[in-house]
Every structure is written in C-alpha cells, then in structure tokens.
Motif scaffolding. Structure first.
Motif, mmCIF file in Angstrom:
data_model
loop_
_atom_site.group_PDB
_atom_site.id
_atom_site.type_symbol
_atom_site.label_atom_id
_atom_site.label_comp_id
_atom_site.label_asym_id
_atom_site.label_seq_id
_atom_site.Cartn_x
_atom_site.Cartn_y
_atom_site.Cartn_z
ATOM 1 N N ALA A 208 7.192 1.811 -6.760
ATOM 2 C CA ALA A 208 6.142 2.621 -7.369
ATOM 3 C C ALA A 208 6.740 3.877 -8.002
ATOM 4 O O ALA A 208 7.684 4.465 -7.457
ATOM 5 C CB ALA A 208 5.097 3.012 -6.334
ATOM 6 N N ILE A 209 6.178 4.256 -9.140
ATOM 7 C CA ILE A 209 6.552 5.495 -9.827
ATOM 8 C C ILE A 209 5.462 6.499 -9.513
ATOM 9 O O ILE A 209 4.315 6.336 -9.956
ATOM 10 C CB ILE A 209 6.674 5.278 -11.342
ATOM 11 C CG1 ILE A 209 7.576 4.077 -11.648
ATOM 12 C CG2 ILE A 209 7.196 6.550 -12.006
ATOM 13 C CD1 ILE A 209 8.977 4.221 -11.126
ATOM 14 N N ILE A 210 5.817 7.534 -8.738
ATOM 15 C CA ILE A 210 4.816 8.421 -8.150
ATOM 16 C C ILE A 210 5.152 9.880 -8.423
ATOM 17 O O ILE A 210 6.307 10.285 -8.362
ATOM 18 C CB ILE A 210 4.741 8.176 -6.623
ATOM 19 C CG1 ILE A 210 4.168 6.785 -6.336
ATOM 20 C CG2 ILE A 210 3.921 9.250 -5.927
ATOM 21 C CD1 ILE A 210 4.221 6.376 -4.886
ATOM 22 N N ARG A 211 4.093 10.627 -8.707
ATOM 23 C CA ARG A 211 4.202 12.084 -8.780
ATOM 24 C C ARG A 211 3.516 12.628 -7.529
ATOM 25 O O ARG A 211 2.337 12.355 -7.300
ATOM 26 C CB ARG A 211 3.542 12.614 -10.052
ATOM 27 C CG ARG A 211 3.804 14.092 -10.320
ATOM 28 C CD ARG A 211 3.062 14.563 -11.562
ATOM 29 N NE ARG A 211 3.450 13.839 -12.757
ATOM 30 C CZ ARG A 211 4.487 14.153 -13.519
ATOM 31 N NH1 ARG A 211 5.246 15.199 -13.211
ATOM 32 N NH2 ARG A 211 4.751 13.444 -14.591
ATOM 33 N N LYS B 150 -7.179 2.320 -3.766
ATOM 34 C CA LYS B 150 -6.463 2.152 -2.507
ATOM 35 C C LYS B 150 -4.960 2.319 -2.666
ATOM 36 O O LYS B 150 -4.214 2.119 -1.705
ATOM 37 C CB LYS B 150 -6.755 0.777 -1.909
ATOM 38 C CG LYS B 150 -8.204 0.553 -1.523
ATOM 39 C CD LYS B 150 -8.405 -0.832 -0.920
ATOM 40 C CE LYS B 150 -9.848 -1.062 -0.513
ATOM 41 N NZ LYS B 150 -10.056 -2.411 0.066
ATOM 42 N N ASN B 151 -4.512 2.659 -3.878
ATOM 43 C CA ASN B 151 -3.068 2.779 -4.144
ATOM 44 C C ASN B 151 -2.325 1.532 -3.674
ATOM 45 O O ASN B 151 -1.258 1.628 -3.049
ATOM 46 C CB ASN B 151 -2.479 4.029 -3.481
ATOM 47 C CG ASN B 151 -2.957 5.316 -4.119
ATOM 48 O OD1 ASN B 151 -3.341 5.332 -5.282
ATOM 49 N ND2 ASN B 151 -2.941 6.388 -3.355
ATOM 50 N N ALA C 175 0.829 -1.191 0.000
ATOM 51 C CA ALA C 175 0.000 0.000 0.000
ATOM 52 C C ALA C 175 0.872 1.252 0.000
ATOM 53 O O ALA C 175 1.767 1.382 0.849
ATOM 54 C CB ALA C 175 -0.917 -0.001 1.211
ATOM 55 N N ALA C 176 0.583 2.147 -0.924
ATOM 56 C CA ALA C 176 1.289 3.427 -0.983
ATOM 57 C C ALA C 176 0.450 4.479 -0.278
ATOM 58 O O ALA C 176 -0.770 4.538 -0.456
ATOM 59 C CB ALA C 176 1.529 3.832 -2.430
ATOM 60 N N SER C 177 1.115 5.297 0.531
ATOM 61 C CA SER C 177 0.400 6.342 1.255
ATOM 62 C C SER C 177 1.271 7.595 1.346
ATOM 63 O O SER C 177 2.464 7.568 1.078
ATOM 64 C CB SER C 177 0.021 5.862 2.653
ATOM 65 O OG SER C 177 1.185 5.585 3.413
ATOM 66 N N GLY C 178 0.629 8.686 1.756
ATOM 67 C CA GLY C 178 1.359 9.938 1.891
ATOM 68 C C GLY C 178 0.957 10.925 0.817
ATOM 69 O O GLY C 178 -0.165 10.922 0.329
#
Length: 121
Positions: free
Chosen positions: A97-100, A75-76, A23-26
């Motif tokens: 994960a590749i995140i902007r 839910k990322n 799970a990715a958060s923030g």
C-alpha cells in the motif's frame, strides 16, 4: 505506525478459487493505491495487480482474466479474487500500500507479512 494484515491464503485446487484480503490499519491519512505481489520459490517478487483509490486497476498478463482486484475504501481493505487457479500460481502473496500517514507526511510504501497460496490437487 501502519500495519497491513493479509488473510485468506491456503491450499487451492487447480481450477478452483481463493480470495485474499488485506486490511490496512494504524496511522493513515490517505491511501493512494494498493497492490498484490507474489513470490514463488527461487523467483523474484512480481506484481500481480494494482488498484488506485479511484478504482483504476492493472492486472499482470499472467493472471488477466482469472484474478480480480478490488477495494473497500471505507475499510482500507484490498481483495484479490483468484479464479481458475493453476499450480504456477503457487507463491507467497504480499499486500502493498502507498500511504500518507498525516496531511504533512511524505507518502510511504508498506508491506504485509505475506500469505502462502498453494495450488495442488
């Protein structure tokens, strides 16, 4: 700040199944793609599977037909369903994960802390 938290590792039986979650958060504006890597003792980290937010997937030949990657975009969260486990699947599995982070931020690559998967009878 962005965090990737993995869960679901542990001991699996040869021929058995395990399911990993991440799970990715923030501070997340968008996620382009998520992936699972693994690193066995004494070996380099290798790519296991990738999935884009559009649903396109790529699976390593070593696990093709046995592992499946999927996501819950709301839910990322990314999942790795591992079936027909083999002892050679034993490794630490890492989520990527590749995140902007904002609409004006450049994309960044983020890693989870890793979860141990051990396949043994």
């Amino acid at each position: 700040q962005v965090q990737l938290v993995e869960s679901g590792g542990g001991l699996g039986q040869p021929g058995g199944s395990l399911r990993l979650s991440c799970a990715a958060s923030g501070s997340i504006f968008s996620i382009s793609a998520m992936a699972w890597y693994r690193q066995a003792p004494g070996k380099q980290r290798e790519l296991v599977a990738t999935i884009t937010t559009g649903g396109s997937t790529d699976i390593a030949d070593s696990v093709k037909g046995r592992f499946t990657i999927s996501t819950d975009n709301a839910k990322n969260t990314v999942y790795l369903q591992m079936n027909s486990l083999k002892p050679e699947d034993t490794a630490v599995y890492y989520c990527n994960a590749i995140i902007r982070k904002t609409v004006v931020s450049p994309i960044g690559t983020y890693w989870g802390q890793g979860t141990q998967v051990t396949v043994s009878s």
